[in-house]
Motif scaffolding. Structure first.
Motif, PDB file in Angstrom:
ATOM      1  N   LYS A 154      27.876  33.355  40.024  1.00 16.69           N
ATOM      2  CA  LYS A 154      26.525  32.856  39.737  1.00 16.69           C
ATOM      3  C   LYS A 154      26.037  31.931  40.851  1.00 16.69           C
ATOM      4  N   ALA A 155      26.931  31.058  41.335  1.00 13.10           N
ATOM      5  CA  ALA A 155      26.544  30.113  42.395  1.00 13.10           C
ATOM      6  C   ALA A 155      26.136  30.859  43.670  1.00 13.10           C
ATOM      7  N   VAL A 156      26.873  31.918  43.992  1.00 10.36           N
ATOM      8  CA  VAL A 156      26.559  32.718  45.187  1.00 10.36           C
ATOM      9  C   VAL A 156      25.209  33.421  45.003  1.00 10.36           C
ATOM     10  N   MET A 161      35.900  30.905  35.622  1.00 13.43           N
ATOM     11  CA  MET A 161      35.660  30.233  36.908  1.00 13.43           C
ATOM     12  C   MET A 161      35.070  31.214  37.925  1.00 13.43           C
ATOM     13  N   GLN A 162      35.585  32.441  37.870  1.00 13.07           N
ATOM     14  CA  GLN A 162      35.108  33.455  38.804  1.00 13.07           C
ATOM     15  C   GLN A 162      33.656  33.826  38.528  1.00 13.07           C
ATOM     16  N   ASN A 190      31.454  31.855  37.216  1.00 11.90           N
ATOM     17  CA  ASN A 190      30.624  30.730  37.690  1.00 11.90           C
ATOM     18  C   ASN A 190      30.427  30.769  39.213  1.00 11.90           C
ATOM     19  N   ALA A 191      31.491  31.108  39.932  1.00 11.59           N
ATOM     20  CA  ALA A 191      31.384  31.182  41.395  1.00 11.59           C
ATOM     21  C   ALA A 191      30.401  32.286  41.798  1.00 11.59           C
TER      22      ALA A 191
END
Lengths: 150, 109
Positions: free
Chosen positions: B71-73, B65-66, B68-69
């Motif tokens: 990557k989103a940033v 999850m971390q 993915n976060a």
């Protein structure tokens, strides 16, 4: 002399190439994406706040399956909309990451059920911060698309 | 009246610089702030694991999850940087639009 001519030609070639209209490498701002993501963020925050106060069995994932399913439906609807907008690949990828994290959080929640305990406070803090980063990333970029020039 | 290459180039560079100077500090601040938050979360996962509040499987899920976060940033930073370049180019074109069109006596830009 030759160099000046070459530089002038290059400058004019460049101007002609980009002269058709303003350059647009990124999609326009989309109010529905903005609103949809903001609503989802609020929904997630409401969910996490409730989860912090609940005891077994109310805090178990089985009691919250509807929240996860509905949130996944919301993200998928936003993805379909994002896909229809030209030059919107980045937002689309971000929404896909949001979708994946919602599924991962559901799995994380389910694994907690096996010990018949509620998620620890630290886990909720982690989820809150994690989703906040994703929601902020999507919104920050969407708002930047407004292209406000000072 | 003829077009002055040096003046045109300078006007374009100045206009583009203005956009970068305006937008880049905002992007940098955002990245700095998010990097701190992401690092704090990694520390939190380790702490929860060491105090046995989470299992190995849960730690693995949280790491995913971390990732993915993060990557989103980074996608956001990539997008905002692209937007900044786009606006710098458009500002550069706008800066010389009137001069070029007037000199050529037709609407090129």
């Amino acid at each position: 002399m030759y160099q000046t001519l070459l530089r002038t030609s290059l400058l004019f070639s460049f101007l002609i190439i980009v002269s058709a209209c303003n350059v647009r490498w990124v999609s326009e701002y989309d109010a529905q994406t903005d609103q949809g993501v903001t609503q989802l963020h609020r929904k997630m925050e409401t969910f996490l706040t409730a989860l912090e106060q609940q005891q077994v069995p109310d805090c178990l994932s089985t009691e919250h399956a509807q929240f996860y399913q509905q949130s996944l439906v919301d993200v998928r609807a936003l993805k379909i909309r994002a896909k229809a907008i030209p030059n919107n690949d980045i937002t689309l990828q971000q929404l896909a990451l949001l979708e994946e994290n919602l599924s991962l959080m559901f799995t994380l929640h389910k694994t907690q059920d096996s010990s018949n305990t509620c998620m620890a406070g630290g886990m909720i803090t982690f989820n809150r911060s994690n989703f906040e980063s994703i929601f902020t990333a999507i919104l920050k970029f969407e708002l930047a698309k407004k292209r406000q020039v000072k | 009246m003829s077009l002055n290459l040096e003046q045109l180039s300078q006007a374009m560079v100045n206009a583009a610089k203005g956009q970068v100077a305006d937008k880049w500090p905002q992007i940098k601040d955002y990245l700095k702030q998010e990097a701190k938050k992401l690092a704090e979360n990694l520390v939190l996962i380790e702490k929860l694991k060491l105090t046995q509040q989470i299992s190995d499987e849960q730690a693995k899920l949280m790491h995913q999850m971390q990732s993915n976060a993060t990557k989103a940033v980074l996608l956001s930073v990539q997008g905002m940087t692209t937007l900044m370049a786009e606006q710098a180019l458009n500002a550069a074109l706008d800066a010389v639009k009137e001069t070029v069109n007037t000199t050529l006596n037709f609407t090129l830009l």
